[in-house]
Write a protein that holds these residues in place. Structure first.
Motif, PDB file in Angstrom:
ATOM      1  N   GLU A  83     -22.496 -91.041 -49.686  1.00 47.55           N
ATOM      2  CA  GLU A  83     -22.833 -92.461 -49.845  1.00 47.55           C
ATOM      3  C   GLU A  83     -24.292 -92.712 -49.473  1.00 47.55           C
ATOM      4  N   MET A  84     -24.769 -91.992 -48.446  1.00 48.00           N
ATOM      5  CA  MET A  84     -26.173 -92.138 -48.040  1.00 48.00           C
ATOM      6  C   MET A  84     -27.116 -91.634 -49.141  1.00 48.00           C
ATOM      7  N   LEU A  85     -26.693 -90.620 -49.868  1.00 46.24           N
ATOM      8  CA  LEU A  85     -27.494 -90.143 -50.999  1.00 46.24           C
ATOM      9  C   LEU A  85     -27.607 -91.237 -52.060  1.00 46.24           C
ATOM     10  N   GLN A  86     -26.492 -91.921 -52.294  1.00 52.19           N
ATOM     11  CA  GLN A  86     -26.489 -92.962 -53.322  1.00 52.19           C
ATOM     12  C   GLN A  86     -27.412 -94.122 -52.979  1.00 52.19           C
ATOM     13  N   THR A  87     -27.470 -94.466 -51.680  1.00 53.53           N
ATOM     14  CA  THR A  87     -28.335 -95.585 -51.288  1.00 53.53           C
ATOM     15  C   THR A  87     -29.751 -95.129 -51.001  1.00 53.53           C
ATOM     16  N   GLY A  88     -29.964 -93.831 -50.994  1.00 53.95           N
ATOM     17  CA  GLY A  88     -31.304 -93.304 -50.752  1.00 53.95           C
ATOM     18  C   GLY A  88     -31.658 -93.186 -49.275  1.00 53.95           C
ATOM     19  N   SER A  89     -30.683 -93.322 -48.384  1.00 53.03           N
ATOM     20  CA  SER A  89     -30.999 -93.230 -46.955  1.00 53.03           C
ATOM     21  C   SER A  89     -30.904 -91.798 -46.427  1.00 53.03           C
ATOM     22  N   LEU A  90     -30.531 -90.870 -47.284  1.00 52.36           N
ATOM     23  CA  LEU A  90     -30.552 -89.444 -46.952  1.00 52.36           C
ATOM     24  C   LEU A  90     -30.950 -88.705 -48.229  1.00 52.36           C
ATOM     25  N   ASP A  91     -31.729 -87.613 -48.081  1.00 51.48           N
ATOM     26  CA  ASP A  91     -32.215 -86.902 -49.265  1.00 51.48           C
ATOM     27  C   ASP A  91     -31.202 -85.909 -49.825  1.00 51.48           C
ATOM     28  N   TYR A 103     -16.142 -89.035 -57.015  1.00 51.97           N
ATOM     29  CA  TYR A 103     -17.227 -89.194 -57.985  1.00 51.97           C
ATOM     30  C   TYR A 103     -16.911 -88.484 -59.297  1.00 51.97           C
ATOM     31  N   VAL A 104     -16.380 -87.266 -59.197  1.00 49.12           N
ATOM     32  CA  VAL A 104     -16.099 -86.446 -60.378  1.00 49.12           C
ATOM     33  C   VAL A 104     -14.657 -85.919 -60.263  1.00 49.12           C
ATOM     34  N   PRO A 105     -13.709 -86.683 -60.830  1.00 52.32           N
ATOM     35  CA  PRO A 105     -12.280 -86.354 -60.648  1.00 52.32           C
ATOM     36  C   PRO A 105     -11.909 -84.940 -61.096  1.00 52.32           C
ATOM     37  N   GLU A 106     -12.624 -84.411 -62.124  1.00 56.35           N
ATOM     38  CA  GLU A 106     -12.296 -83.068 -62.629  1.00 56.35           C
ATOM     39  C   GLU A 106     -12.471 -81.987 -61.566  1.00 56.35           C
ATOM     40  N   LEU A 107     -13.310 -82.267 -60.563  1.00 57.70           N
ATOM     41  CA  LEU A 107     -13.527 -81.287 -59.489  1.00 57.70           C
ATOM     42  C   LEU A 107     -12.234 -80.935 -58.765  1.00 57.70           C
ATOM     43  N   PHE A 138     -22.347 -86.063 -61.843  1.00 57.78           N
ATOM     44  CA  PHE A 138     -22.768 -86.793 -60.639  1.00 57.78           C
ATOM     45  C   PHE A 138     -23.924 -87.753 -60.920  1.00 57.78           C
ATOM     46  N   GLU A 139     -24.666 -87.501 -62.019  1.00 52.52           N
ATOM     47  CA  GLU A 139     -25.831 -88.349 -62.304  1.00 52.52           C
ATOM     48  C   GLU A 139     -25.444 -89.815 -62.453  1.00 52.52           C
ATOM     49  N   GLU A 140     -24.242 -90.066 -63.003  1.00 50.72           N
ATOM     50  CA  GLU A 140     -23.748 -91.446 -63.141  1.00 50.72           C
ATOM     51  C   GLU A 140     -23.636 -92.143 -61.791  1.00 50.72           C
ATOM     52  N   SER A 141     -23.533 -91.361 -60.728  1.00 51.68           N
ATOM     53  CA  SER A 141     -23.403 -91.936 -59.376  1.00 51.68           C
ATOM     54  C   SER A 141     -24.709 -91.812 -58.592  1.00 51.68           C
ATOM     55  N   ASP A 142     -25.817 -91.613 -59.308  1.00 53.34           N
ATOM     56  CA  ASP A 142     -27.136 -91.507 -58.665  1.00 53.34           C
ATOM     57  C   ASP A 142     -27.252 -90.309 -57.726  1.00 53.34           C
ATOM     58  N   PHE A 247     -18.549 -75.408 -52.160  1.00 47.04           N
ATOM     59  CA  PHE A 247     -19.489 -76.434 -51.690  1.00 47.04           C
ATOM     60  C   PHE A 247     -20.393 -76.821 -52.867  1.00 47.04           C
ATOM     61  N   ILE A 248     -21.031 -77.992 -52.778  1.00 45.47           N
ATOM     62  CA  ILE A 248     -22.071 -78.358 -53.744  1.00 45.47           C
ATOM     63  C   ILE A 248     -23.306 -78.826 -52.981  1.00 45.47           C
ATOM     64  N   LEU A 249     -24.442 -78.204 -53.267  1.00 39.40           N
ATOM     65  CA  LEU A 249     -25.713 -78.671 -52.694  1.00 39.40           C
ATOM     66  C   LEU A 249     -26.224 -79.794 -53.594  1.00 39.40           C
ATOM     67  N   MET A 250     -26.503 -80.947 -53.009  1.00 34.88           N
ATOM     68  CA  MET A 250     -26.880 -82.107 -53.826  1.00 34.88           C
ATOM     69  C   MET A 250     -27.998 -82.946 -53.215  1.00 34.88           C
ATOM     70  N   MET A 251     -28.649 -83.734 -54.083  1.00 34.58           N
ATOM     71  CA  MET A 251     -29.808 -84.534 -53.687  1.00 34.58           C
ATOM     72  C   MET A 251     -29.624 -85.970 -54.173  1.00 34.58           C
ATOM     73  N   SER A 252     -30.184 -86.896 -53.415  1.00 29.41           N
ATOM     74  CA  SER A 252     -30.224 -88.287 -53.853  1.00 29.41           C
ATOM     75  C   SER A 252     -31.052 -88.382 -55.132  1.00 29.41           C
ATOM     76  N   MET A 253     -30.587 -89.122 -56.131  1.00 26.78           N
ATOM     77  CA  MET A 253     -31.361 -89.282 -57.361  1.00 26.78           C
ATOM     78  C   MET A 253     -32.676 -90.009 -57.081  1.00 26.78           C
ATOM     79  N   GLN A 254     -32.665 -90.862 -56.059  1.00 24.50           N
ATOM     80  CA  GLN A 254     -33.907 -91.562 -55.701  1.00 24.50           C
ATOM     81  C   GLN A 254     -34.964 -90.570 -55.229  1.00 24.50           C
ATOM     82  N   THR A 255     -34.536 -89.563 -54.477  1.00 28.65           N
ATOM     83  CA  THR A 255     -35.461 -88.529 -54.010  1.00 28.65           C
ATOM     84  C   THR A 255     -35.908 -87.669 -55.187  1.00 28.65           C
TER      85      THR A 255
END
Ligand code: TK8
Length: 344
Positions: A83-91, A103-107, A138-142, A247-255
């Motif tokens: 959730e912090m990735l989505q709001t941009g408060s964590l990278d 976010y991605v039900p197929e997972l 995941f891009e749809e969820s920023d 696991f999935i390594l992921m980044m905020s779309m804002q970052t």
């Protein structure tokens, strides 16, 4: 000397991280400090590979991209950090796939029990187009999802009794074990089918919940049971290998959007390389961690083929319940990749 008598920290025979090669970006394309929050401890494959990810970016940008790693769920649990990735408060963060199914039900295909007979088959699926589609979704969820790696085969631990059958979980006359599950409905179904009292809970709360006796047990790979010190509050382990989760390594779309395209390409490459290294470390940690746990007094039950088959039969209904929800096509595609690997 002062150190005499102090037990040496024991480490598995770990592979060194691969040498960092590839082009160095000497041009100044901006400076970035990326905060990466992870759930596990400094000794975990998750942390060690995150460190390698950081080292690649540091070396190949002449220090212009630095990554600060915050271990032990100190910034939040998997759900909160996404959730912090989505709001941009964590990278960046590094969750299990199971809580990311919101976010991605197929997972949730990865949550199906006894899906991967071998690690190789799981890795082949993680490298497949169907898995890449999941990352792209995941891009749809920023969120920019960069790479899959290994959390691993999950094993059951508890503080009440040795478990070698579903009946031991259900405790026919004495009552079912209260087992913490990840926040994921398929996982919940698995433990309901086994007759436990499943209790979804964030990972960061699991140790104290076990210590206080709020729950009897949990399930995670041996490496996590070791590096998160669960053996201190769990006497019994069973090698159930009931689920393999990535696991999935992921980044905020804002970052991501703030990075120069050359940096984006490098981040993607570093993520893939560190994920490969993580899988290697996780593999090396797995059996070694089980041995370490035994040395530290955990009573570990290895299951024979018949005993595994009993667990497998008990959770068969989970497929009937969840395959239609996940998508029969996705489940069949994954099963066919697994079958191809097993036939080789
Ligand atoms: C760590 C979690 C953990 C997972 C769980 O953040 O929750 O049990 O296996 O490793 O992702």
């Amino acid at each position: 000397s002062l150190t005499m008598g102090v037990a040496q920290a024991q480490e598995p025979d770990l592979s060194e991280p691969p040498e960092i090669d590839g082009e160095v970006i000497t041009e100044d394309l901006g400076s970035h400090t990326l905060r990466l929050g992870i759930g596990l401890a400094e000794s975990s494959p998750q942390y060690l590979s995150s460190q390698y990810f950081a080292d690649i970016l540091d070396e190949r940008t002449e220090g212009r991209i630095s990554v600060e790693i915050f271990p032990n769920s100190q910034l939040g649990d998997d759900v909160q950090m996404m959730e912090m990735l989505q709001t941009g408060s964590l990278d960046m963060t590094y969750p299990s796939t199971s809580p990311a199914t919101t976010y991605v039900p197929e997972l949730a295909v990865f949550d199906l029990p006894f899906l991967f007979p071998t690690r190789e088959s799981a890795v082949e699926v993680m490298n497949s187009d169907v898995a890449q589609d999941m990352l792209d979704s995941f891009e749809e969820s920023d969120i920019k999802a960069l790479a899959f790696s290994e959390n691993g085969y999950r094993q059951l631990t508890n503080s009440v009794r040795p478990v070698e059958s579903p009946e031991d979980v259900a405790g026919i006359d004495v009552g079912g074990l209260t087992i913490r599950t990840m926040e994921n409905d398929v996982q919940l179904s698995i433990w309901e089918a086994l007759g436990a009292n499943p209790t979804p809970m964030a990972f960061g709360e699991v140790f104290s919940a076990m210590e206080q006796g709020v729950i009897d047990g949990q399930e995670n790979p041996w490496s996590t049971i070791l590096t998160s010190n669960f053996y201190e509050v769990q006497d019994y382990g069973s090698e159930t290998r009931h689920v393999y989760t990535p696991f999935i390594l992921m980044m905020s779309m804002q970052t991501w959007d703030q990075l120069d395209p050359q940096y984006q390409e490098l981040v993607q490459e570093a993520a893939r390389k560190s994920a490969e290294y993580e899988i290697q470390l996780a593999t090396e940690y797995d059996d070694w961690s089980r041995e370490q746990l035994e040395e530290r007094g955990m009573e570990i039950t290895r299951l024979n083929d018949e005993q595994v088959a009993e667990f497998q039969e008990a959770v068969e209904e989970v497929y009937d319940e969840w395959a239609p929800e996940i998508g029969e096509d996705v489940v069949e595609e994954v099963q066919s990749i697994v079958a191809d690997v097993q036939d080789e």
